[in-house]
Design a protein around this motif. Structure first.
Motif, short mmCIF file in Angstrom:
data_model
loop_
_atom_site.label_atom_id
_atom_site.label_comp_id
_atom_site.label_asym_id
_atom_site.label_seq_id
_atom_site.Cartn_x
_atom_site.Cartn_y
_atom_site.Cartn_z
N LYS A 22 -8.39 -0.92 6.62
CA LYS A 22 -9.41 -0.47 6.05
C LYS A 22 -9.85 0.70 7.01
CE LYS A 22 -13.84 -2.15 4.45
NZ LYS A 22 -14.53 -3.47 4.04
N TYR A 23 -10.00 0.28 8.16
CA TYR A 23 -10.68 1.29 9.26
C TYR A 23 -10.12 2.54 9.14
CZ TYR A 23 -12.20 3.33 13.46
OH TYR A 23 -12.67 4.40 14.61
N LEU A 24 -8.61 2.68 9.34
CA LEU A 24 -7.94 3.94 9.33
C LEU A 24 -7.78 4.70 7.87
CD1 LEU A 24 -5.05 2.46 11.51
CD2 LEU A 24 -6.86 3.95 12.28
N THR A 25 -7.94 4.15 6.90
CA THR A 25 -8.04 4.76 5.74
C THR A 25 -9.25 5.55 5.39
OG1 THR A 25 -8.39 2.88 4.23
CG2 THR A 25 -6.23 3.46 4.53
N ALA A 26 -10.36 4.81 6.03
CA ALA A 26 -11.81 5.25 5.87
C ALA A 26 -11.78 6.55 6.95
CB ALA A 26 -12.92 4.26 6.01
N ARG A 27 -11.18 6.46 8.08
CA ARG A 27 -11.11 7.22 9.07
C ARG A 27 -10.46 8.72 8.87
NH1 ARG A 27 -12.25 7.30 14.43
NH2 ARG A 27 -11.11 8.88 15.80
N TYR A 28 -9.58 8.40 8.14
CA TYR A 28 -8.65 9.67 7.69
C TYR A 28 -8.66 10.22 6.30
CZ TYR A 28 -6.75 8.18 12.38
OH TYR A 28 -6.81 8.02 13.60
N THR A 29 -9.69 9.48 5.55
CA THR A 29 -9.82 9.64 4.16
C THR A 29 -8.45 9.71 3.43
OG1 THR A 29 -10.03 12.28 4.46
CG2 THR A 29 -12.09 10.71 4.44
N VAL A 30 -7.54 8.72 3.51
CA VAL A 30 -6.39 8.62 2.67
C VAL A 30 -6.65 7.47 1.92
CG1 VAL A 30 -5.11 10.13 4.31
CG2 VAL A 30 -5.04 7.72 4.65
N SER A 31 -5.68 7.23 1.03
CA SER A 31 -5.68 5.87 0.39
C SER A 31 -4.76 5.02 1.07
CB SER A 31 -5.20 6.09 -1.08
OG SER A 31 -3.69 6.43 -1.18
N PRO A 32 -5.07 3.63 0.91
CA PRO A 32 -4.27 2.78 1.50
C PRO A 32 -2.68 2.72 1.04
CG PRO A 32 -6.36 1.55 0.66
CD PRO A 32 -6.32 2.90 0.41
N SER A 33 -2.57 3.17 -0.23
CA SER A 33 -1.26 3.41 -0.67
C SER A 33 -0.42 4.47 0.00
CB SER A 33 -0.79 3.35 -1.87
OG SER A 33 -1.67 4.53 -2.46
N HIS A 34 -1.21 5.48 0.05
CA HIS A 34 -0.50 6.64 0.97
C HIS A 34 -0.20 6.37 2.40
CE1 HIS A 34 0.33 10.86 1.89
NE2 HIS A 34 -0.51 10.82 2.81
N PHE A 35 -1.31 5.61 2.98
CA PHE A 35 -1.08 5.11 4.47
C PHE A 35 0.20 4.15 4.63
CE2 PHE A 35 -2.00 2.98 8.49
CZ PHE A 35 -2.59 4.16 9.24
N ARG A 36 0.38 3.30 3.74
CA ARG A 36 1.55 2.49 3.99
C ARG A 36 2.83 3.18 3.46
NH1 ARG A 36 -1.68 -1.15 0.31
NH2 ARG A 36 -2.75 -2.64 1.79
N GLU A 37 2.79 4.27 2.63
CA GLU A 37 3.99 4.98 2.47
C GLU A 37 4.12 5.86 3.80
OE1 GLU A 37 5.05 8.92 -0.30
OE2 GLU A 37 3.61 7.55 -1.06
N LEU A 38 3.18 6.47 4.34
CA LEU A 38 3.57 7.15 5.43
C LEU A 38 4.11 6.60 6.63
CD1 LEU A 38 0.36 9.38 5.90
CD2 LEU A 38 2.80 10.13 5.43
N ALA A 39 3.58 4.95 6.79
CA ALA A 39 3.93 4.26 7.67
C ALA A 39 5.41 3.67 7.36
CB ALA A 39 3.20 2.89 7.76
N ALA A 40 5.95 3.43 6.13
CA ALA A 40 7.14 3.08 5.72
C ALA A 40 8.25 4.25 5.95
CB ALA A 40 7.23 2.53 4.58
N ASN A 41 7.80 5.35 5.64
CA ASN A 41 8.64 6.55 5.27
C ASN A 41 8.80 7.56 6.41
OD1 ASN A 41 9.61 5.13 2.78
ND2 ASN A 41 8.08 6.34 1.88
N ASP A 42 7.75 7.88 7.19
CA ASP A 42 7.73 9.03 8.05
C ASP A 42 8.27 8.23 9.59
OD1 ASP A 42 7.39 10.91 9.68
OD2 ASP A 42 5.47 11.63 8.97
#
Length: 73
Positions: A22-42
């Motif tokens: 929640k904190y990081l998605t607000a900080r970088y203005t990305v959606s939670p699903s996009h954040f999880r996708e980056l974490a899983a695939n990058d």
């Protein structure tokens, strides 16, 4: 994505060492699903810090560096 400087400037309190989704998605203005996708695939995305079965956090300094590099690219 928002500028990292702006993200840090709008925070009234000190920057924490670890941030939750929640904190990081607000900080970088990305959606939670996009954040999880980056974490899983990058492979360059900061690794998660697991301190329990339900305690998942990322290092804010590593995430700042990742998103700053993504902004410059």
């Amino acid at each position: 994505m928002a500028d990292i400087g702006q993200a840090a400037a709008h925070q009234d309190q000190a920057i924490p060492l670890l941030g939750d989704l929640k904190y990081l998605t607000a900080r970088y203005t990305v959606s939670p699903s996009h954040f999880r996708e980056l974490a899983a695939n990058d492979p360059n995305f900061p690794k998660v810090v697991k301190m329990g079965t339900r305690f998942t956090r990322w290092k804010v300094s590593e995430c700042d560096a990742y998103f700053l590099a993504a902004q410059r690219a």
